[in-house]
Design a protein around this motif. Sequence first.
Motif, PDB file in Angstrom:
ATOM      1  N   TRP A 170     -10.442   7.807  47.703  1.00  0.00           N
ATOM      2  CA  TRP A 170     -10.241   9.261  47.610  1.00  0.00           C
ATOM      3  C   TRP A 170     -11.117   9.962  48.640  1.00  0.00           C
ATOM      4  CZ3 TRP A 170     -14.184  12.641  45.470  1.00  0.00           C
ATOM      5  CH2 TRP A 170     -15.305  11.985  44.953  1.00  0.00           C
ATOM      6  N   ILE A 171     -10.779  11.218  48.932  1.00  0.00           N
ATOM      7  CA  ILE A 171     -11.604  12.015  49.828  1.00  0.00           C
ATOM      8  C   ILE A 171     -11.849  13.385  49.198  1.00  0.00           C
ATOM      9  CG2 ILE A 171     -10.443  10.892  51.776  1.00  0.00           C
ATOM     10  CD1 ILE A 171      -9.465  13.697  52.601  1.00  0.00           C
ATOM     11  N   ALA A 172     -12.844  14.076  49.711  1.00  0.00           N
ATOM     12  CA  ALA A 172     -13.136  15.441  49.272  1.00  0.00           C
ATOM     13  C   ALA A 172     -13.459  16.292  50.495  1.00  0.00           C
ATOM     14  CB  ALA A 172     -14.308  15.466  48.293  1.00  0.00           C
ATOM     15  N   MET A 173     -13.135  17.563  50.421  1.00  0.00           N
ATOM     16  CA  MET A 173     -13.509  18.529  51.452  1.00  0.00           C
ATOM     17  C   MET A 173     -14.536  19.473  50.853  1.00  0.00           C
ATOM     18  SD  MET A 173      -9.661  19.202  52.951  1.00  0.00           S
ATOM     19  CE  MET A 173     -10.116  20.697  53.821  1.00  0.00           C
ATOM     20  N   THR A 226     -10.182  18.290  46.348  1.00  0.00           N
ATOM     21  CA  THR A 226      -9.783  16.880  46.313  1.00  0.00           C
ATOM     22  C   THR A 226      -8.296  16.775  45.998  1.00  0.00           C
ATOM     23  OG1 THR A 226     -10.274  16.686  43.947  1.00  0.00           O
ATOM     24  CG2 THR A 226     -12.057  16.137  45.481  1.00  0.00           C
ATOM     25  N   ASN A 227      -7.802  15.563  46.014  1.00  0.00           N
ATOM     26  CA  ASN A 227      -6.448  15.274  45.566  1.00  0.00           C
ATOM     27  C   ASN A 227      -6.342  15.661  44.089  1.00  0.00           C
ATOM     28  OD1 ASN A 227      -4.069  14.095  44.651  1.00  0.00           O
ATOM     29  ND2 ASN A 227      -4.330  12.240  45.860  1.00  0.00           N
ATOM     30  N   PRO A 228      -5.421  16.556  43.716  1.00  0.00           N
ATOM     31  CA  PRO A 228      -5.336  16.993  42.309  1.00  0.00           C
ATOM     32  C   PRO A 228      -4.903  15.890  41.361  1.00  0.00           C
ATOM     33  CG  PRO A 228      -3.481  17.835  43.583  1.00  0.00           C
ATOM     34  CD  PRO A 228      -4.436  17.228  44.568  1.00  0.00           C
ATOM     35  N   ASN A 229      -4.431  14.758  41.887  1.00  0.00           N
ATOM     36  CA  ASN A 229      -3.965  13.659  41.021  1.00  0.00           C
ATOM     37  C   ASN A 229      -5.073  12.687  40.629  1.00  0.00           C
ATOM     38  OD1 ASN A 229      -1.257  14.582  41.147  1.00  0.00           O
ATOM     39  ND2 ASN A 229      -1.013  13.615  43.152  1.00  0.00           N
TER      40      ASN A 229
END
Length: 362
Positions: free
Chosen positions: A45-48, A62-65
Amino acid sequence: MNRKISHKSAKAIIEISSATKQIQNFHEFPQVIESIISKHIPLDWIAMYSNSSSEKEMITLTNPNLSFDWNEIYSQVGPYDYFGACIQKLNPGEFLINQDVIDPTIEEQCYSLDFAKKHTGTNHFMGLMGFKNRKQFHAYGFYRADKKDSFTQEDKIFFSCLSSLFVSISNTLFLYLQNDFMRAGIEYLMAGESIKPLVFDKRLKPVEIPAVTLKILSEVFDETNYAKLPGEFIQWINTTIAPRGYIEPNTGPWFLRRNLPGKMILCQAYVILTPDKRLYLLIKIKSKNSTIDFSMLKQLTNREIEALEYLPIGYTNKQIAKIMGIKEVSVKKLFKNIALKLGAFGKTETLYRALLEKHLLE
């Protein structure tokens, strides 16, 4: 450079460049970038991460899933994030992995990463600085869960090839936000308004003080007359809007509300950058019902509408939580859901989007 790594990075650059040009919603960035990079190297996963000159809190995306709420988790551990602090010292395009800077024998350095491991199952961390100026930054976090799959020298080479692209994406994001705020502010402030706004220059020297606007202020502030603004109003400008004695770009908006029987006076202040690069403070005065009604935003739940209506008044998450009888973390989750539904990024743009959509529906 290893030919295989070069091929991987070249394909990733082309795919990311093509995909990001099609993105219309900020919240899609992490999911899109994550899906592309994970095809070329292991990535879970990644985050901004982004801050704002007008907001102290960190914005995470982040990816909402994902199976966990990283925004909620990071709000608890962010102030103690040693690794994050190291990332913030980097120049745009530079990156670090946790093994580069974290001493496993020093508890203070390991606390935030251990916290993340416990709540997300993540074991390996990489951070890359995308955009940075005196007050703001935009960074990326890349994460792996498998203990045996640490970031390698090959991974560093891969990300070094992509670093310029991430810098370009971050700069584009910030330029878009600044221009979008300016356009939204001008359109909303000036379209169909019967009451002219108060206008001040960068140093707070009055440019235009319409008599009709002063008359409206006199309904609330007893000392108002046609020659001067009320003391409380001036204090609001000097202490809240421009404590340094001048206005700054990319700040605001600010709101001052005063209630009257059956209605309220709402003062809305915005910093506007004109095409010739001049800054002006525009303060619009509106007389309306006791609260701003967002009930026409049908995509929002009743609780989301209730929370949103406190934003123009300037209430903090803590104050909203107390009024609504819920936890502060629940308020943050409500605003995250509102932002997702409105296609916004952070509280400032959420309010802009809500006001603009309300304006279009009325």
